[in-house]
Scaffold this motif. Structure first.
Motif, PDB file in Angstrom:
ATOM      1  N   ALA A  57       0.845  -1.195   0.000  1.00 39.08           N
ATOM      2  CA  ALA A  57       0.000   0.000   0.000  1.00 39.08           C
ATOM      3  C   ALA A  57       0.883   1.248   0.000  1.00 39.08           C
TER       4      ALA A  57
ATOM      5  N   PRO B 150       0.629   5.031  -1.919  1.00 35.15           N
ATOM      6  CA  PRO B 150      -0.168   5.859  -2.827  1.00 35.15           C
ATOM      7  C   PRO B 150       0.633   6.574  -3.910  1.00 35.15           C
ATOM      8  N   ASP B 151       1.955   6.611  -3.791  1.00 39.23           N
ATOM      9  CA  ASP B 151       2.785   7.291  -4.792  1.00 39.23           C
ATOM     10  C   ASP B 151       4.007   6.439  -5.121  1.00 39.23           C
TER      11      ASP B 151
ATOM     12  N   ASP C 164      -0.557  -5.096  -5.079  1.00 40.28           N
ATOM     13  CA  ASP C 164      -0.459  -3.649  -4.902  1.00 40.28           C
ATOM     14  C   ASP C 164      -1.864  -3.046  -4.836  1.00 40.28           C
TER      15      ASP C 164
ATOM     16  N   TYR D 208      -2.942   0.008  -4.388  1.00 40.12           N
ATOM     17  CA  TYR D 208      -3.179   1.242  -5.140  1.00 40.12           C
ATOM     18  C   TYR D 208      -3.225   1.005  -6.652  1.00 40.12           C
ATOM     19  N   GLU D 209      -2.672  -0.079  -7.127  1.00 38.59           N
ATOM     20  CA  GLU D 209      -2.854  -0.458  -8.535  1.00 38.59           C
ATOM     21  C   GLU D 209      -4.213  -1.108  -8.734  1.00 38.59           C
TER      22      GLU D 209
ATOM     23  N   ARG E  97      -7.717   1.830  -7.476  1.00 40.30           N
ATOM     24  CA  ARG E  97      -7.548   3.286  -7.605  1.00 40.30           C
ATOM     25  C   ARG E  97      -8.812   4.031  -7.205  1.00 40.30           C
TER      26      ARG E  97
ATOM     27  N   TYR F  53     -10.785   2.955  -4.825  1.00 40.29           N
ATOM     28  CA  TYR F  53     -11.027   2.610  -3.426  1.00 40.29           C
ATOM     29  C   TYR F  53     -12.205   1.647  -3.232  1.00 40.29           C
TER      30      TYR F  53
ATOM     31  N   LEU G 279      -5.673   3.660   2.147  1.00 41.66           N
ATOM     32  CA  LEU G 279      -6.258   2.496   1.478  1.00 41.66           C
ATOM     33  C   LEU G 279      -5.983   1.204   2.250  1.00 41.66           C
TER      34      LEU G 279
END
Length: 180
Positions: free
Chosen positions: A9, A11-12, A37, A39-40, A43, A45, A76
């Motif tokens: 996790a 986010p960037d 991943d 966040y992949e 996106r 949520y 997330l």
């Protein structure tokens, strides 16, 4: 051969040096380590709870990997934990039921911007990492899982030398694959 899933996790990830390098190293071991991943995958949520639960059921070793933000995880991962580790699946009132994560090994891997000296009773933060990670440890305990341990890289800042990050990635793989 015991396999592991890493719930990542960040986010960037494009702006990350440490977690990006850790992920690159993890992907070299894809026969033994699955990188998931968040966040992949999510996106928007909108977490597919059933899919996530089935994924966790497949592995006996689970690693939560994230940068340590304001003494916690990125949002997330918190949402993922709130939704996926639900009553009746991860825990419940019936002591005769072995819930789905009972006796699974769960570890925590975090990158921390501050120095190790800052994270003690006399340091700037005034708390140890074990104390700050206690909500995660309490969750692991509550769902009947086994805490595998923590992998922590302090001083994870833009100035961190590449060789330090590379070495941490190798040690991270060892942490995941060790038998305990």
């Amino acid at each position: 051969m015991e396999k592991a899933v890493v719930i990542l996790a960040h986010p960037d990830m494009k702006g990350s040096r440490v977690n990006k390098r850790w992920k690159e190293e993890l992907l070299k071991h894809d026969s033994r380590i699955l990188v998931h991943d968040l966040y992949e995958e999510y996106r928007d949520y909108n977490i597919d709870i059933t899919r996530e639960q089935k994924l966790l059921e497949e592995y006996n070793k689970i690693i939560l990997q994230f940068p340590f933000y304001w003494y916690s995880s990125p949002p997330l991962l918190k949402k993922w934990m709130d939704e996926v580790l639900e009553y009746g699946w991860a825990y419940g009132d019936d002591e005769d039921i072995d819930y789905n994560l009972k006796n699974k090994k769960i570890g925590i891997a975090v990158s921390v911007g501050g120095s190790e000296e800052e994270y003690n009773k006399k340091g700037l933060v005034s708390y140890t990492m074990d104390e700050l990670l206690s909500p995660f440890l309490a969750t692991i305990n509550y769902i009947g899982a086994i805490h595998k341990g923590n992998f922590i890289l302090f001083d994870a800042v833009p100035e961190t030398p590449d060789n330090v990050i590379r070495e941490s990635a190798k040690k991270y793989i060892e942490f995941i694959l060790e038998k305990q």
